[in-house]
Design an enzyme around this catalytic site. Structure first.
Site, short mmCIF file in Angstrom:
data_model
loop_
_atom_site.label_atom_id
_atom_site.label_comp_id
_atom_site.label_asym_id
_atom_site.label_seq_id
_atom_site.Cartn_x
_atom_site.Cartn_y
_atom_site.Cartn_z
N ASN A 193 0.82 -1.20 0.00
CA ASN A 193 0.00 0.00 0.00
C ASN A 193 0.87 1.27 0.00
OD1 ASN A 193 -2.15 1.77 0.29
ND2 ASN A 193 -2.50 1.32 2.43
N CYS A 194 1.05 1.91 1.13
CA CYS A 194 1.78 3.19 1.19
C CYS A 194 3.10 3.01 1.94
CB CYS A 194 0.92 4.25 1.87
SG CYS A 194 0.20 3.74 3.44
N MET A 402 2.58 8.29 6.06
CA MET A 402 2.84 7.62 4.79
C MET A 402 1.75 8.05 3.81
SD MET A 402 3.89 3.75 5.91
CE MET A 402 2.45 3.48 6.92
N CYS A 404 -1.19 10.12 2.93
CA CYS A 404 -2.20 11.02 3.49
C CYS A 404 -2.18 11.06 5.01
CB CYS A 404 -3.57 10.58 2.98
SG CYS A 404 -4.95 11.22 3.89
N SER A 406 -1.66 7.77 7.12
CA SER A 406 -1.27 6.49 7.71
C SER A 406 0.06 6.65 8.43
CB SER A 406 -1.17 5.42 6.61
OG SER A 406 -0.79 4.18 7.15
N ASN A 426 2.96 0.07 4.67
CA ASN A 426 1.68 -0.50 5.07
C ASN A 426 1.26 -1.54 4.04
OD1 ASN A 426 -1.54 -0.31 4.72
ND2 ASN A 426 -1.00 0.03 6.86
N TYR A 563 -7.01 2.52 12.13
CA TYR A 563 -6.85 3.53 11.10
C TYR A 563 -8.15 4.29 10.91
CZ TYR A 563 -5.18 5.08 6.42
OH TYR A 563 -4.77 5.79 5.32
N GLU A 568 -12.78 8.42 0.17
CA GLU A 568 -13.45 9.26 -0.81
C GLU A 568 -14.83 8.70 -1.16
OE1 GLU A 568 -11.28 10.12 -4.31
OE2 GLU A 568 -9.60 10.98 -3.24
N GLY A 702 -7.45 13.15 2.72
CA GLY A 702 -6.34 13.86 3.33
C GLY A 702 -5.65 14.74 2.31
#
Length: 739
Positions: A193-194, A402, A404, A406, A426, A563, A568, A702
């Protein structure tokens, strides 16, 4: 329990349904065994009656009792229970309801199959279904590379649901009990993910992209050019956001090289008394040019998934002259704007660190940079601010998010004994639909927590599946991540194992949640924010999530975190599904969106200070991801007011965003808040709504986004309309705020 009169009658009748003497366990289609709940039969019969234009609550209750009485077995599956329902309805005074029930079940089964059918998924894309093409407000679905990514994503999503996910996880996602984020990428591909990119290590040691071996840069200009290339490659190798932490401190050594080169030139060509001034001026120009190039490059990059990389730059802690100069350049460039119209840059997201003794107070050495950050935030909405002391309290140390919102917890490498943040990541998010649990509980706290526990087992299975799928990758799948330093560890070319990047709790897995406001509203009514019992109930929810995360960390080698979900489209998806399932419930499903995580109801007008105080307790239990927003009127001429809020927030919350009107009309020159309409936004002065003749910037998550050019799904647009029309209270003079 709070509810309307209509729902109160229905709930009362549902509670009067007989408890079954026989069946007490139900085998779901996905193989799970759950406790039998007659209220579900009651609701299903009600839907079938509604489809026939009938309303007879007493018949609903009697029919449900008859079905329950026929269940002599201790354990039945769903088809068997449905058959009993059909038999009871066929023999009743409303046989047409049986037909409606059968059709309803048939339609539900077909819808479930279509969700897992590749052809149906592609058909939705070709018809430009708004939930597909507008899911991400920063993806332009009209361009070929985005369309290609959406096509691949539609196939990947359908295939994963049908052939890859555990059956109970896929079923829970399709029903709306949970949301398996980013199904268009993972698990079809074992992507992460991020992350926080290890930019310091990559610049220091060099890296490789494609066939090019890149050496350590010898100027800040080259360093920023390399960072842009790294960002593009990392963004194409994962599906979430990426961050460059402490970029001012990272780039300062390369700016020092520029300075030394200019000093060498000065020693040769410039009079002795002017040499240092010459070198400083030239270096400052290099810094400005380098940071401007980085901003333009990021905004003109396209990753392989058809969007500008979701990038965050963290800065503000450096106090040395070159570090200060880099901070000021970042802010000045953002204030200036980009393009001939000088519009607001959407990326990179800027996160400015505040710290007592560094820049918070007038006596601090970088207080002047804070003043520039305030101006930038009032004019361009960024930077958001990270409050050093509070973040360290929550996470164990300081770092940027990370992407926005996280966050990584402090992690000490067992091999070296040193804390490491850069190069960590993540592995994905699974979000729980909390309002649905509250609605299904019928006002019973006991039932609420029982359903909650059942759903969390599915969340756990889904998260572990995500991690194990990521571990099926090999290093050659993403060399920039696993070989050339973006994830921090560099091993030999023959080492394909990626588990070392994730285990020992180096990587995080995130438990997301939606709708604390709506969940509390089910039990306490729509104005519960000042009810201590209601507030404690919502805190119990995040405490429960945190306790589950702690338990799971003892079972598995990953760091499970809670989290506060970025969503969105998810605030709309859950709400629309629940509205279809339970009907329009005032202040819950009738809004067409759920409130994101722990945020205060956006429809209510409160001051920023009240909002900060209300939201402050939650991140203690949800430190895996969070941000607080405050809504303001135009603040460009009242920066002291904004500073008063920042200062108030410093010891209370760790991460604060500024939402203020910065829309601009290129027709009449208006600057402020555009009017929100059902179709989009328009200038309040001249009525201009041409996307090419205005700059409309809203926070769509974010990150910032331009909803005038990138439409959003309906529910998300509705939330922004409420935010625009119901600002969080007026901002007075600074003295009034401080009082």
């Amino acid at each position: 329990m709070y509810r309307t009169e209509e729902s109160a009658v229905a709930t009362t009748k549902a509670r009067q349904v007989s408890t079954p003497e026989g069946c007490n366990q139900v085998i779901k289609r996905d193989g799970r065994t759950v406790e039998f709940d007659p209220a579900k039969i009651f609701r299903a019969i009600g839907k079938a009656m509604n489809a026939q234009g009938l309303e007879d609550v007493e018949f609903q209750r009697r029919a449900t009792d008859a079905v329950v009485a026929s269940l002599e077995e201790t354990e039945l599956d769903i088809p068997a229970i449905q058959e009993r329902v059909e038999n009871v309805l066929m023999k009743s005074e409303y046989p047409e309801v049986a037909r409606a029930y059968i059709e309803y079940r048939h339609d539900r089964d077909q819808a479930r199959e279509r969700s897992m059918d590749v052809e149906a998924a592609l058909d939705k894309l070709m018809r430009r279904d708004k939930n597909v093409v507008n899911e991400n407000a920063n993806k332009d679905s009209t361009v070929f590379n985005t369309q290609r990514d959406l096509t691949a994503g539609s196939v990947a999503r359908a295939y994963a649901l049908k052939n890859m996910l555990p059956a109970d996880v896929a079923n829970a996602h399709l029903k709306g009990d949970i949301h398996f984020h980013d199904l268009d990428y993972n698990p079809f591909q074992p992507m992460t993910n991020c992350c926080l990119i290890d930019i310091p290590g990559m610049l220091r040691e060099g890296f490789q992209i494609g066939n090019a071996r890149v050496e350590s840069p010898r100027s800040i200009n080259t360093a920023t050019a390399q960072i842009a290339q790294i960002i593009a490659n990392v963004a194409s190798s994962q599906y979430g956001g990426c961050s460059v932490d402490r970029i001012d401190e990272v780039l300062a050594p390369y700016a020092q090289i520029n300075f030394e080169k200019h000093m060498a030139d000065a020693n040769r060509w410039v009079a002795e008394e002017n040499r240092r001034d010459y070198a400083v001026e030239k270096t400052c120009k290099d810094i400005y040019d380098a940071m401007q190039s980085l901003e333009y490059e990021i905004n003109t990059l396209y990753s392989s998934n058809g969007q500008t990389p979701f990038v965050t730059l963290g800065f503000g802690m450096g106090t040395k002259p070159l570090e200060r100069e880099i901070q000021k350049a970042i802010l000045q460039i953002r204030i200036e704007g980009i393009g001939k119209d000088k519009h607001t840059a959407i990326f990179p997201k800027l996160v400015f660190g505040l710290r007592r003794g560094v820049n918070l107070n007038p006596e601090d050495p970088n207080y002047d940079v804070k003043q520039l950050a305030l101006e930038c935030s009032a004019k361009r909405m960024y930077p958001d601010v990270l409050n050093y002391d509070k973040l360290v309290e929550l996470e164990g140390d300081y770092k940027a998010p990370m992407g926005c919102r996280s966050f990584l917890p402090k992690w000490v490498d067992p091999a070296t004994g040193e804390a490491v943040n850069a190069g960590r990541m993540n592995l994905g998010v699974i979000t729980l639909n909390v309002p649905r649990i509250a609605i299904e509980s019928g006002g019973s706290k006991e039932k609420f927590w029982r359903i909650f526990a059942e759903r969390m087992e599915v969340v756990k299975k889904a998260l572990v599946f995500r991690a194990q799928r990521c571990e099926e990758a090999v290093a050659d799948n993403a060399p920039i991540l696993y070989r050339y330093g973006a994830f921090g560890i560099r091993d030999g070319e023959d080492d394909q194992d990626v588990t070392k990047f994730f285990r020992n709790q180096r990587a995080t897995l995130s438990i997301g949640y939606i709708g604390l406001y709506e969940a509390a509203t089910v039990f306490y009514g729509p104005n519960w924010e000042h009810n201590k019992e209601a507030k404690e109930f919502t805190l119990d929810i995040v405490r429960y999530l945190k306790n589950k995360a702690n338990d799971w960390r003892t079972e598995y080698p990953y760091w499970f975190s809670v989290y506060s979900t970025p969503a969105e489209s998810l605030t709309n998806r859950f709400c629309s599904m629940d509205k279809a399932k339970f009907g329009s419930i005032p202040n819950i499903t009738d809004k067409d969106y759920y409130t994101n995580s722990f945020h205060y109801d956006v429809r209510k007008k409160i001051t920023p200070f009240e909002k900060i105080d209300f939201e402050a307790p939650y991140p203690k239990y949800a430190s895996g991801g969070f941000i607080h927003y405050c809504e303001y009127p135009k603040l460009t001429h009242n920066l002291k007011a904004l500073e008063a809020v920042w200062d108030y927030a410093y010891d209370r919350v760790a991460y604060l965003g500024t939402n203020t009107p910065i829309d601009r009309c290129y027709e009449c020159g208006y600057n402020g808040e555009f009017e929100a309409t059902e179709e989009g936004f328009k200038c309040p002065e001249c009525g201009n709504d041409d996307p090419d003749r205005c700059d409309v910037v809203k926070r769509t998550c974010g990150y910032l986004g331009n909803p005038q050019k990138r439409p959003m799904v309906h529910g998300r647009h509705e939330e922004i309309i409420h935010r625009v029309k119901h600002m969080d209270g007026p901002i007075g003079e600074a003295q009034e705020l401080q009082e």
